[in-house]
Design an enzyme around this catalytic site. Structure first.
Site, short mmCIF file in Angstrom:
data_model
loop_
_atom_site.label_atom_id
_atom_site.label_comp_id
_atom_site.label_asym_id
_atom_site.label_seq_id
_atom_site.Cartn_x
_atom_site.Cartn_y
_atom_site.Cartn_z
N GLU A 19 -1.12 1.76 -5.20
CA GLU A 19 -0.90 0.53 -4.45
C GLU A 19 -0.91 -0.70 -5.34
OE1 GLU A 19 -3.96 2.87 -1.63
OE2 GLU A 19 -4.07 0.70 -1.51
N HIS B 213 0.84 -1.21 0.00
CA HIS B 213 0.00 0.00 0.00
C HIS B 213 0.88 1.27 0.00
CE1 HIS B 213 -2.91 2.93 1.55
NE2 HIS B 213 -3.86 2.03 1.64
O1 TA6 Z 1 -5.99 3.15 -0.08
C1 TA6 Z 1 -7.23 2.57 -0.14
C2 TA6 Z 1 -7.86 2.48 1.25
O2 TA6 Z 1 -8.59 1.29 1.33
C3 TA6 Z 1 -8.73 3.72 1.48
O3 TA6 Z 1 -10.08 3.37 1.42
C4 TA6 Z 1 -8.31 4.22 2.86
O4 TA6 Z 1 -9.10 3.61 3.85
C5 TA6 Z 1 -6.87 3.77 2.89
O5 TA6 Z 1 -6.88 2.47 2.32
C6 TA6 Z 1 -6.19 3.84 4.24
O6 TA6 Z 1 -6.72 2.87 5.10
P1 TA6 Z 1 -6.23 2.88 6.63
O7 TA6 Z 1 -6.87 1.68 7.25
O8 TA6 Z 1 -4.73 2.81 6.61
O9 TA6 Z 1 -6.68 4.20 7.20
#
Ligand code: TA6
Length: 298
Positions: A267, A163
């Protein structure tokens, strides 16, 4: 050496907050990796700026996700439909991985390896036996591999992701190339399936999309930093692009209303319809390779 307040230099084998942090200075770049989550927190080519975004408000606390770098997402991406109490994006990024390698090799590359296996805690939320290995190499490029092996006697299906958060000059001035004409799940529009026009991705508000059926290399074009960040991948048919914008960022204690402009997530994932099913003893490799190229300001 990083003079970025969000990435203060840490000597190898040290800590940041509560977390053990490995810092390696290779001949071409420096690399910081936390043992929690096998989390690459910083990669900085010598003479250049940090490539990975790290929120200056990120916690470095045991059991809490780090806001920036490359969180390792496993064994599910996003929320668990069947268990709303389960941690978003799985336990991989908050688990204590075992470091099995950490050195500058004979080429001058900073290399590290981490391993995670199932235990009582993981089996409570995900009742399967697995062996995970995260390998990272920081050199003239940043190369990260997540290997998942099914060590169980039955098949299992999982989601995963690297990510990656990237530093950008200004989210409103960058473009992302590589996902033209690609379908995506729009997570800010009730998960509607839409199609990217034959044009680059630009940002004028919160954007959170799971592009699928794509093995494409993506490029972040950043005229403000006079650089292109090239994100190649393998073992992945989905790419997630995200920026929370001001509203959502303001509600995130570890990001804040004034840090969203300098970041974008591109990601490398097995997310949405791109989940992976492994037979016993089979292994899946998810890889991302990040390269930075100088450009004249476009
Ligand atoms: O990057 C995609 C995602 O699923 C977004 O929806 C946002 O929630 C992000 O990940 C960050 O997630 P986190 O759990 O690290 O706040």
């Amino acid at each position: 050496m990083s003079d970025d307040p969000a990435n203060p230099p840490v000597p190898s084998g040290t800590t940041r907050g509560e977390l053990a942090m490995l810092r390696l200075s290779g001949t071409h770049s420096s690399l910081d990796v936390a043992s929690q989550g096998a989390h690459v927190c910083n990669w900085q080519p010598d003479g250049g700026e940090p490539v990975l975004f790290m929120s200056p408000k990120s916690h470095f606390l045991k059991g809490k996700a780090i806001r920036g770098g490359v969180p390792v997402i496993f064994p599910w991406f996003g929320k668990r439909e069947d268990d709303p109490t389960a941690p978003q994006h799985g336990f991989g990024r908050i688990a204590g991985w075992k470091r099995t390698r950490g050195m500058v090799d004979q080429r001058g590359a900073a290399v590290a390896e981490f391993q995670l296996e199932d235990n009582d805690s993981t089996r409570k939320s995900w009742p399967f036996s697995f062996a995970a290995k995260l390998s990272v190499e920081g050199h003239t490029r940043l190369h990260i591999t997540l290997e998942i092996k099914n060590t169980d006697s039955k098949p299992f299906t999982f989601g995963a992701g690297l990510h990656s958060y990237f530093c950008v000059s200004d989210i409103e001035r960058i473009k992302i190339l590589g996902l033209e004409d690609t379908h995506y799940i729009d997570q800010v529009a009730a998960n509607e399936v839409r199609k990217q026009a034959n044009e680059a991705i630009t940002f004028d508000g919160e954007l959170d999309r799971i592009y699928f059926d794509t093995a494409a290399t993506c490029v972040i074009l950043d005229p403000g930093k006079k650089r292109r960040i090239v994100i190649a991948k393998s073992g992945s048919k989905s790419t997630v692009v995200w920026n929370p914008w001001a509203g959502k960022a303001g509600s995130m204690a570890d990001l804040g209303a004034d840090n969203w402009r300098g970041m974008v997530c591109v990601e490398t994932t097995n997310a949405g319809p791109d989940s992976i099913t492994l037979a016993p003893l089979a292994t899946h490799r998810l890889e991302t390779t990040i390269t930075v190229e100088r450009i004249d300001s476009a």
